[in-house]
Design a protein around this motif. Structure first.
Motif, mmCIF file in Angstrom:
data_model
loop_
_atom_site.group_PDB
_atom_site.id
_atom_site.type_symbol
_atom_site.label_atom_id
_atom_site.label_comp_id
_atom_site.label_asym_id
_atom_site.label_seq_id
_atom_site.Cartn_x
_atom_site.Cartn_y
_atom_site.Cartn_z
ATOM 1 N N THR A 3 0.851 -1.187 0.000
ATOM 2 C CA THR A 3 0.000 0.000 0.000
ATOM 3 C C THR A 3 0.883 1.230 0.000
ATOM 4 O O THR A 3 1.727 1.395 0.889
ATOM 5 C CB THR A 3 -0.919 0.028 1.237
ATOM 6 O OG1 THR A 3 -1.690 -1.174 1.278
ATOM 7 C CG2 THR A 3 -1.840 1.225 1.189
ATOM 8 N N VAL A 4 0.718 2.089 -1.004
ATOM 9 C CA VAL A 4 1.474 3.336 -1.038
ATOM 10 C C VAL A 4 1.096 4.154 0.182
ATOM 11 O O VAL A 4 -0.077 4.370 0.475
ATOM 12 C CB VAL A 4 1.200 4.106 -2.342
ATOM 13 C CG1 VAL A 4 1.828 5.481 -2.296
ATOM 14 C CG2 VAL A 4 1.724 3.324 -3.535
ATOM 15 N N GLU A 5 2.131 4.603 0.910
ATOM 16 C CA GLU A 5 1.911 5.236 2.211
ATOM 17 C C GLU A 5 2.039 6.742 2.195
ATOM 18 O O GLU A 5 1.695 7.408 3.174
ATOM 19 C CB GLU A 5 2.929 4.657 3.220
ATOM 20 C CG GLU A 5 2.802 3.165 3.412
ATOM 21 C CD GLU A 5 4.013 2.543 4.098
ATOM 22 O OE1 GLU A 5 3.835 1.534 4.792
ATOM 23 O OE2 GLU A 5 5.136 3.082 3.917
ATOM 24 N N THR A 6 2.553 7.310 1.108
ATOM 25 C CA THR A 6 2.797 8.744 1.092
ATOM 26 C C THR A 6 2.793 9.259 -0.332
ATOM 27 O O THR A 6 3.020 8.496 -1.286
ATOM 28 C CB THR A 6 4.145 9.071 1.759
ATOM 29 O OG1 THR A 6 4.292 10.488 1.876
ATOM 30 C CG2 THR A 6 5.320 8.518 0.962
ATOM 31 N N ASP A 7 2.519 10.554 -0.491
ATOM 32 C CA ASP A 7 2.685 11.220 -1.773
ATOM 33 C C ASP A 7 4.181 11.289 -2.068
ATOM 34 O O ASP A 7 4.974 11.660 -1.189
ATOM 35 C CB ASP A 7 2.111 12.631 -1.679
ATOM 36 C CG ASP A 7 2.089 13.337 -3.026
ATOM 37 O OD1 ASP A 7 3.157 13.403 -3.681
ATOM 38 O OD2 ASP A 7 1.027 13.842 -3.418
ATOM 39 N N PRO A 8 4.610 10.930 -3.273
ATOM 40 C CA PRO A 8 6.043 10.994 -3.572
ATOM 41 C C PRO A 8 6.669 12.343 -3.224
ATOM 42 O O PRO A 8 7.801 12.399 -2.726
ATOM 43 C CB PRO A 8 6.091 10.705 -5.074
ATOM 44 C CG PRO A 8 4.902 9.853 -5.337
ATOM 45 C CD PRO A 8 3.840 10.377 -4.410
ATOM 46 N N ALA A 9 5.953 13.423 -3.465
ATOM 47 C CA ALA A 9 6.504 14.743 -3.189
ATOM 48 C C ALA A 9 6.828 14.937 -1.717
ATOM 49 O O ALA A 9 7.769 15.663 -1.369
ATOM 50 C CB ALA A 9 5.520 15.825 -3.649
ATOM 51 N N ALA A 10 6.079 14.285 -0.846
ATOM 52 C CA ALA A 10 6.301 14.439 0.593
ATOM 53 C C ALA A 10 7.635 13.855 1.041
ATOM 54 O O ALA A 10 8.137 14.212 2.113
ATOM 55 C CB ALA A 10 5.153 13.792 1.366
ATOM 56 N N VAL A 11 8.196 12.966 0.230
ATOM 57 C CA VAL A 11 9.503 12.377 0.566
ATOM 58 C C VAL A 11 10.558 12.733 -0.477
ATOM 59 O O VAL A 11 11.565 12.041 -0.626
ATOM 60 C CB VAL A 11 9.396 10.844 0.745
ATOM 61 C CG1 VAL A 11 8.595 10.502 1.998
ATOM 62 C CG2 VAL A 11 8.788 10.168 -0.489
ATOM 63 N N GLY A 12 10.313 13.822 -1.205
ATOM 64 C CA GLY A 12 11.334 14.334 -2.113
ATOM 65 C C GLY A 12 11.462 13.618 -3.429
ATOM 66 O O GLY A 12 12.543 13.588 -4.016
ATOM 67 N N LEU A 13 10.362 13.056 -3.918
ATOM 68 C CA LEU A 13 10.357 12.398 -5.223
ATOM 69 C C LEU A 13 9.376 13.106 -6.144
ATOM 70 O O LEU A 13 8.279 13.491 -5.725
ATOM 71 C CB LEU A 13 9.968 10.924 -5.095
ATOM 72 C CG LEU A 13 11.012 9.999 -4.478
ATOM 73 C CD1 LEU A 13 10.355 8.724 -3.958
ATOM 74 C CD2 LEU A 13 12.097 9.655 -5.491
ATOM 75 N N ASP A 14 9.740 13.290 -7.391
ATOM 76 C CA ASP A 14 8.884 13.921 -8.388
ATOM 77 C C ASP A 14 8.041 12.831 -9.056
ATOM 78 O O ASP A 14 8.577 11.973 -9.768
ATOM 79 C CB ASP A 14 9.766 14.641 -9.417
ATOM 80 C CG ASP A 14 8.958 15.431 -10.423
ATOM 81 O OD1 ASP A 14 8.017 14.860 -11.021
ATOM 82 O OD2 ASP A 14 9.280 16.619 -10.634
ATOM 83 N N ALA A 15 6.739 12.859 -8.833
ATOM 84 C CA ALA A 15 5.864 11.804 -9.344
ATOM 85 C C ALA A 15 5.899 11.737 -10.866
ATOM 86 O O ALA A 15 5.859 10.650 -11.457
ATOM 87 C CB ALA A 15 4.444 12.013 -8.843
ATOM 88 N N GLY A 16 5.950 12.893 -11.513
ATOM 89 C CA GLY A 16 5.992 12.909 -12.971
ATOM 90 C C GLY A 16 7.249 12.257 -13.512
ATOM 91 O O GLY A 16 7.211 11.473 -14.462
ATOM 92 N N ARG A 17 8.362 12.552 -12.884
ATOM 93 C CA ARG A 17 9.615 11.937 -13.307
ATOM 94 C C ARG A 17 9.666 10.460 -12.928
ATOM 95 O O ARG A 17 10.242 9.648 -13.651
ATOM 96 C CB ARG A 17 10.788 12.689 -12.681
ATOM 97 C CG ARG A 17 11.139 13.980 -13.391
ATOM 98 C CD ARG A 17 12.288 14.714 -12.740
ATOM 99 N NE ARG A 17 12.864 15.681 -13.666
ATOM 100 C CZ ARG A 17 13.922 15.470 -14.433
ATOM 101 N NH1 ARG A 17 14.551 14.307 -14.388
ATOM 102 N NH2 ARG A 17 14.381 16.398 -15.252
ATOM 103 N N LEU A 18 9.043 10.104 -11.798
ATOM 104 C CA LEU A 18 9.022 8.702 -11.380
ATOM 105 C C LEU A 18 8.231 7.846 -12.365
ATOM 106 O O LEU A 18 8.502 6.649 -12.514
ATOM 107 C CB LEU A 18 8.429 8.608 -9.976
ATOM 108 C CG LEU A 18 8.759 7.375 -9.132
ATOM 109 C CD1 LEU A 18 10.255 7.145 -9.024
ATOM 110 C CD2 LEU A 18 8.139 7.511 -7.747
ATOM 111 N N ALA A 19 7.280 8.462 -13.056
ATOM 112 C CA ALA A 19 6.495 7.720 -14.045
ATOM 113 C C ALA A 19 7.376 7.202 -15.181
ATOM 114 O O ALA A 19 7.027 6.232 -15.865
ATOM 115 C CB ALA A 19 5.390 8.608 -14.606
#
Length: 405
Positions: A3-19
């Motif tokens: 289960t995803v536990e956090t928004d990527p941005a909240a831990v310093g990850l760019d969701a768009g780039r992670l895609a």
């Protein structure tokens, strides 16, 4: 479950780039090079991304799901190494102890010096195989599937290539390996082989119980890893076990029976099956310095820190000290500790990464790494053998690291 536990941005990850990570992996699936995959990215102990695509069984059109069971092959090795070091923490042995104190079959090892596999010329080992040699793959033991040395051929002739002789347990398998020559003098080189399998047998003798019981007591139980075992458990759904493929997505039917039941030989080097959620508990324990989520300890932090340091003499990398491995596993700029490889020099390694990033993977292209600098873990699952087929592990690093803010 995952289960995803956090928004990527909240831990310093760019969701768009992670895609980009999922998109690149999916292209291998769409091109018919991977059956399917599951990938996780966690930072600061929080799961920020889970990607799945494709099939766990292409022929039956069964999709990859969070509860898919994977053959993790050599990702068993870190579990065995952690179990061994938990015994070390109790004073059960010293890293410099000769293993022959517990495994007398290794009392007088011979070392290959010349000749063919049919008529090898050998000499006595100049020093004993020590526990440290098993943990670092500097024992002189090898794998039959390497096809690079006459001793490899001797392993194959004795029934040790991608498996072991039917019905032989760990005690018998250990005796068979001890009767074969070493590839080199213990401690003089690095060579990937059955060292961790022998370590598993060593752990059994030291602990006085089978390896699965040692794992349950020291690693799996404390971490709540209820979906990791040697072969499927009686209550597991066989349809959840991902099918194993060769390049071209050719099913490897010969491997199917071995993972569907508890084997006679409990391979500390490659025998476990697991789910992504279960193995993530193990990887997160490593990131947390040996601690469980409740604050209990599988290992002391100093012990784990010692394991993920480079133990190759002179702080050399594996290209300098080792023998050729797989094309997909670069040896430049990479060292080896007690059960893990680690990045010594990202520039020599040739991949965007952190100094001290440590990892290992399995023969079916599964992989994980822990980045202590970024407080990051990444795990990846598929079932494609051999792992040298695609450059998955380097792509994981470059695509996750480009998404860090």
């Amino acid at each position: 479950m995952l289960t995803v536990e956090t928004d990527p941005a909240a831990v310093g990850l760019d969701a768009g780039r992670l895609a980009r990570l999922d998109a690149r992996l999916a292209r291998w699936v769409d091109d018919g090079q991977l059956p399917g995959f599951l990938v996780t990215v966690a930072r600061h102990g929080e799961l920020a991304h889970v990607g799945t695509y494709g099939h766990r069984d292409v022929e039956a059109q069964l999709p990859v799901t969070a509860d898919t069971i994977w053959r993790i092959f050599s990702m068993t090795k870190p579990v065995t190494s952690v179990a061994a070091m938990s015994l070390y923490e109790e004073g059960a042995f010293e890293l410099t102890d000769p293993i022959s104190r517990w495994l007398p079959e290794f009392a007088e090892p011979r070392v290959y010096v010349a000749g063919s596999s049919a008529k090898p010329v050998t000499e006595p080992a100049t020093e004993p195989i020590r526990v440290w040699h098993l943990l670092t793959h500097t024992s002189g033991l090898t794998y039959g599937f390497h096809h690079t040395h006459p001793v490899d051929a001797m392993y194959r002739a004795a029934g040790h290539e991608w498996g072991t002789p039917p019905g032989a347990d760990s005690a018998e398998v250990s005796r068979q390996w001890a009767a074969l020559p070493l590839v080199f003098q213990p401690g003089s080189e690095w060579n990937y082989g059955v060292s961790t399998d022998v370590l598993g047998r060593f752990v059994e003798v030291v602990a006085g119980k089978p390896l699965d019981e040692v794992f349950a007591e020291r690693v799996l139980g404390p971490l709540g890893m209820t979906e990791t075992s040697f072969g499927l458990r009686p209550d597991d759904d066989p349809a959840l076990l991902a099918r194993l493929y060769a390049p071209g997505l050719t099913p490897l039917a010969a491997f199917e029976p071995a993972a569907k039941q508890r084997p006679a030989f409990l391979s500390g080097g490659g025998g476990l099956v697991s789910t992504a959620g279960d193995y993530l508990k193990f990887v997160e324990m490593l990131r947390a310095g040996g601690a469980t989520p409740s604050g209990d300890r599988v290992l002391g932090s100093r012990t784990l820190a010692h394991m993920v340091r480079n133990h190759i003499p002179g702080n050399a990398d594996l290209e300098t000290y080792g023998r050729p491995l797989f094309a997909e596993t670069p040896l430049r700029g990479v060292g080896f500790g007690l059960g893990f490889s680690m990045v010594l020099d990202p520039a020599r390694y040739g991949v965007v990464s952190s100094v001290g990033d440590y990892s290992w993977g399995g023969a079916a292209s599964t992989a994980f790494y822990v980045d202590p600098v970024e407080d990051l873990t990444v795990t990846f699952y598929t079932q494609l053998l051999p792992s040298s087929t695609l450059p998955i592990r380097s792509h994981l690093r470059q695509l996750v690291n480009q998404a860090l803010r």
